[in-house]
Design a protein around this motif. Structure first.
Motif, PDB file in Angstrom:
ATOM      1  N   VAL A  24      -2.652  92.227  79.311  1.00  0.00           N
ATOM      2  CA  VAL A  24      -2.658  91.681  77.959  1.00  0.00           C
ATOM      3  C   VAL A  24      -3.988  90.971  77.778  1.00  0.00           C
ATOM      4  O   VAL A  24      -4.322  90.051  78.529  1.00  0.00           O
ATOM      5  CB  VAL A  24      -1.507  90.685  77.718  1.00  0.00           C
ATOM      6  CG1 VAL A  24      -1.588  90.098  76.321  1.00  0.00           C
ATOM      7  CG2 VAL A  24      -0.165  91.344  77.954  1.00  0.00           C
ATOM      8  N   VAL A  25      -4.765  91.425  76.792  1.00  0.00           N
ATOM      9  CA  VAL A  25      -6.018  90.759  76.455  1.00  0.00           C
ATOM     10  C   VAL A  25      -5.739  89.934  75.201  1.00  0.00           C
ATOM     11  O   VAL A  25      -5.357  90.469  74.165  1.00  0.00           O
ATOM     12  CB  VAL A  25      -7.161  91.764  76.207  1.00  0.00           C
ATOM     13  CG1 VAL A  25      -8.457  91.022  75.898  1.00  0.00           C
ATOM     14  CG2 VAL A  25      -7.346  92.687  77.407  1.00  0.00           C
ATOM     15  N   GLU A  26      -5.892  88.625  75.345  1.00  0.00           N
ATOM     16  CA  GLU A  26      -5.633  87.698  74.240  1.00  0.00           C
ATOM     17  C   GLU A  26      -6.958  87.202  73.675  1.00  0.00           C
ATOM     18  O   GLU A  26      -7.777  86.644  74.397  1.00  0.00           O
ATOM     19  CB  GLU A  26      -4.812  86.508  74.735  1.00  0.00           C
ATOM     20  CG  GLU A  26      -4.575  85.453  73.680  1.00  0.00           C
ATOM     21  CD  GLU A  26      -3.879  84.219  74.218  1.00  0.00           C
ATOM     22  OE1 GLU A  26      -3.875  83.212  73.489  1.00  0.00           O
ATOM     23  OE2 GLU A  26      -3.348  84.238  75.337  1.00  0.00           O
ATOM     24  N   PHE A  27      -7.165  87.418  72.376  1.00  0.00           N
ATOM     25  CA  PHE A  27      -8.367  86.954  71.699  1.00  0.00           C
ATOM     26  C   PHE A  27      -8.012  85.746  70.843  1.00  0.00           C
ATOM     27  O   PHE A  27      -7.027  85.770  70.098  1.00  0.00           O
ATOM     28  CB  PHE A  27      -8.929  88.049  70.787  1.00  0.00           C
ATOM     29  CG  PHE A  27      -9.451  89.237  71.537  1.00  0.00           C
ATOM     30  CD1 PHE A  27     -10.748  89.259  72.019  1.00  0.00           C
ATOM     31  CD2 PHE A  27      -8.641  90.335  71.753  1.00  0.00           C
ATOM     32  CE1 PHE A  27     -11.227  90.361  72.707  1.00  0.00           C
ATOM     33  CE2 PHE A  27      -9.110  91.444  72.436  1.00  0.00           C
ATOM     34  CZ  PHE A  27     -10.406  91.449  72.920  1.00  0.00           C
ATOM     35  N   GLY A  28      -8.817  84.683  70.936  1.00  0.00           N
ATOM     36  CA  GLY A  28      -8.593  83.485  70.141  1.00  0.00           C
ATOM     37  C   GLY A  28      -9.620  82.431  70.500  1.00  0.00           C
ATOM     38  O   GLY A  28     -10.653  82.733  71.094  1.00  0.00           O
ATOM     39  N   THR A  29      -9.325  81.191  70.149  1.00  0.00           N
ATOM     40  CA  THR A  29     -10.190  80.058  70.507  1.00  0.00           C
ATOM     41  C   THR A  29      -9.301  78.866  70.854  1.00  0.00           C
ATOM     42  O   THR A  29      -8.146  78.797  70.421  1.00  0.00           O
ATOM     43  CB  THR A  29     -11.111  79.636  69.337  1.00  0.00           C
ATOM     44  OG1 THR A  29     -10.318  79.084  68.299  1.00  0.00           O
ATOM     45  CG2 THR A  29     -11.949  80.795  68.823  1.00  0.00           C
ATOM     46  N   PRO A  30      -9.826  77.913  71.625  1.00  0.00           N
ATOM     47  CA  PRO A  30      -9.036  76.730  71.975  1.00  0.00           C
ATOM     48  C   PRO A  30      -8.699  75.858  70.762  1.00  0.00           C
ATOM     49  O   PRO A  30      -7.693  75.160  70.765  1.00  0.00           O
ATOM     50  CB  PRO A  30      -9.932  75.962  72.952  1.00  0.00           C
ATOM     51  CG  PRO A  30     -10.933  76.944  73.448  1.00  0.00           C
ATOM     52  CD  PRO A  30     -11.097  77.945  72.344  1.00  0.00           C
ATOM     53  N   TRP A  31      -9.534  75.886  69.715  1.00  0.00           N
ATOM     54  CA  TRP A  31      -9.328  75.008  68.567  1.00  0.00           C
ATOM     55  C   TRP A  31      -8.517  75.645  67.441  1.00  0.00           C
ATOM     56  O   TRP A  31      -8.181  74.986  66.464  1.00  0.00           O
ATOM     57  CB  TRP A  31     -10.674  74.535  68.019  1.00  0.00           C
ATOM     58  CG  TRP A  31     -11.654  75.641  67.778  1.00  0.00           C
ATOM     59  CD1 TRP A  31     -12.641  76.045  68.617  1.00  0.00           C
ATOM     60  CD2 TRP A  31     -11.733  76.487  66.633  1.00  0.00           C
ATOM     61  NE1 TRP A  31     -13.332  77.104  68.067  1.00  0.00           N
ATOM     62  CE2 TRP A  31     -12.792  77.395  66.843  1.00  0.00           C
ATOM     63  CE3 TRP A  31     -11.011  76.581  65.445  1.00  0.00           C
ATOM     64  CZ2 TRP A  31     -13.151  78.367  65.920  1.00  0.00           C
ATOM     65  CZ3 TRP A  31     -11.371  77.554  64.523  1.00  0.00           C
ATOM     66  CH2 TRP A  31     -12.423  78.429  64.766  1.00  0.00           C
ATOM     67  N   CYS A  32      -8.172  76.903  67.556  1.00  0.00           N
ATOM     68  CA  CYS A  32      -7.433  77.625  66.509  1.00  0.00           C
ATOM     69  C   CYS A  32      -5.968  77.172  66.469  1.00  0.00           C
ATOM     70  O   CYS A  32      -5.250  77.274  67.463  1.00  0.00           O
ATOM     71  CB  CYS A  32      -7.537  79.129  66.795  1.00  0.00           C
ATOM     72  SG  CYS A  32      -6.357  80.153  65.900  1.00  0.00           S
ATOM     73  N   GLY A  33      -5.538  76.682  65.313  1.00  0.00           N
ATOM     74  CA  GLY A  33      -4.156  76.224  65.168  1.00  0.00           C
ATOM     75  C   GLY A  33      -3.135  77.330  65.386  1.00  0.00           C
ATOM     76  O   GLY A  33      -2.094  77.111  66.023  1.00  0.00           O
ATOM     77  N   HIS A  34      -3.403  78.528  64.881  1.00  0.00           N
ATOM     78  CA  HIS A  34      -2.491  79.661  65.095  1.00  0.00           C
ATOM     79  C   HIS A  34      -2.394  79.976  66.581  1.00  0.00           C
ATOM     80  O   HIS A  34      -1.305  80.289  67.084  1.00  0.00           O
ATOM     81  CB  HIS A  34      -2.975  80.905  64.337  1.00  0.00           C
ATOM     82  CG  HIS A  34      -2.960  80.752  62.857  1.00  0.00           C
ATOM     83  ND1 HIS A  34      -1.793  80.764  62.113  1.00  0.00           N
ATOM     84  CD2 HIS A  34      -3.975  80.590  61.979  1.00  0.00           C
ATOM     85  CE1 HIS A  34      -2.095  80.615  60.832  1.00  0.00           C
ATOM     86  NE2 HIS A  34      -3.406  80.504  60.725  1.00  0.00           N
ATOM     87  N   CYS A  35      -3.526  79.906  67.278  1.00  0.00           N
ATOM     88  CA  CYS A  35      -3.542  80.183  68.719  1.00  0.00           C
ATOM     89  C   CYS A  35      -2.720  79.133  69.470  1.00  0.00           C
ATOM     90  O   CYS A  35      -1.937  79.470  70.366  1.00  0.00           O
ATOM     91  CB  CYS A  35      -4.977  80.191  69.250  1.00  0.00           C
ATOM     92  SG  CYS A  35      -6.050  81.415  68.476  1.00  0.00           S
ATOM     93  N   GLN A  36      -2.897  77.883  69.109  1.00  0.00           N
ATOM     94  CA  GLN A  36      -2.171  76.803  69.774  1.00  0.00           C
ATOM     95  C   GLN A  36      -0.664  76.939  69.573  1.00  0.00           C
ATOM     96  O   GLN A  36       0.112  76.748  70.511  1.00  0.00           O
ATOM     97  CB  GLN A  36      -2.664  75.452  69.264  1.00  0.00           C
ATOM     98  CG  GLN A  36      -4.080  75.140  69.674  1.00  0.00           C
ATOM     99  CD  GLN A  36      -4.658  73.944  68.934  1.00  0.00           C
ATOM    100  OE1 GLN A  36      -4.017  73.316  68.100  1.00  0.00           O
ATOM    101  NE2 GLN A  36      -5.915  73.628  69.234  1.00  0.00           N
ATOM    102  N   ARG A  37      -0.249  77.290  68.349  1.00  0.00           N
ATOM    103  CA  ARG A  37       1.188  77.447  68.072  1.00  0.00           C
ATOM    104  C   ARG A  37       1.793  78.630  68.821  1.00  0.00           C
ATOM    105  O   ARG A  37       2.963  78.612  69.165  1.00  0.00           O
ATOM    106  CB  ARG A  37       1.427  77.591  66.573  1.00  0.00           C
ATOM    107  CG  ARG A  37       1.368  76.269  65.826  1.00  0.00           C
ATOM    108  CD  ARG A  37       1.801  76.409  64.381  1.00  0.00           C
ATOM    109  NE  ARG A  37       0.887  77.207  63.580  1.00  0.00           N
ATOM    110  CZ  ARG A  37      -0.260  76.774  63.069  1.00  0.00           C
ATOM    111  NH1 ARG A  37      -0.651  75.543  63.289  1.00  0.00           N
ATOM    112  NH2 ARG A  37      -1.011  77.559  62.330  1.00  0.00           N
TER     113      ARG A  37
END
Length: 108
Positions: free
Chosen positions: A25-38
């Protein structure tokens, strides 16, 4: 390699990703992204006991080529690969069941 909590310091190349054996599983996002955090508790629940699935967490954004090669437009985007070939994709997952369904596809 079960659930990864941190983004890789250096993202792999597309060629490296295409050559990954087995389920990934390759997960794309950022540490500061609210959607990513949720989404993290859902992703962790789906992958935490899955040593048979590699989890590659890639920080995405301007100048990051790997995400563009996968056509990533929203975060988080999870690309489920089997022997380097995409078998499923989830964008901003909202529930555990859709993650479990994608895990089953990558393990089939």
């Amino acid at each position: 390699m079960p659930y990864a909590t941190q983004h890789l310091a250096q993202p792999p190349s597309r060629d490296d990703v295409d050559r990954l054996p087995g389920a990934t599983v390759v997960e794309f996002g950022t540490p500061w992204c609210g959607h990513c955090q949720r989404a993290q508790p859902l992703i962790e629940a789906a992958l935490k006991d899955r040593a048979d699935i590699a989890h590659v967490k890639v920080e995405d954004g301007p100048g990051q080529r790997l995400g563009r090669t996968f056509g990533v437009k929203l975060w988080p985007t999870l690309v489920f690969l089997k022997d380097g070939q995409e078998v499923a994709r989830l964008v901003r997952p909202q529930g555990g069941q859709e993650l479990q369904d994608a895990v089953q596809l990558v393990m089939a």
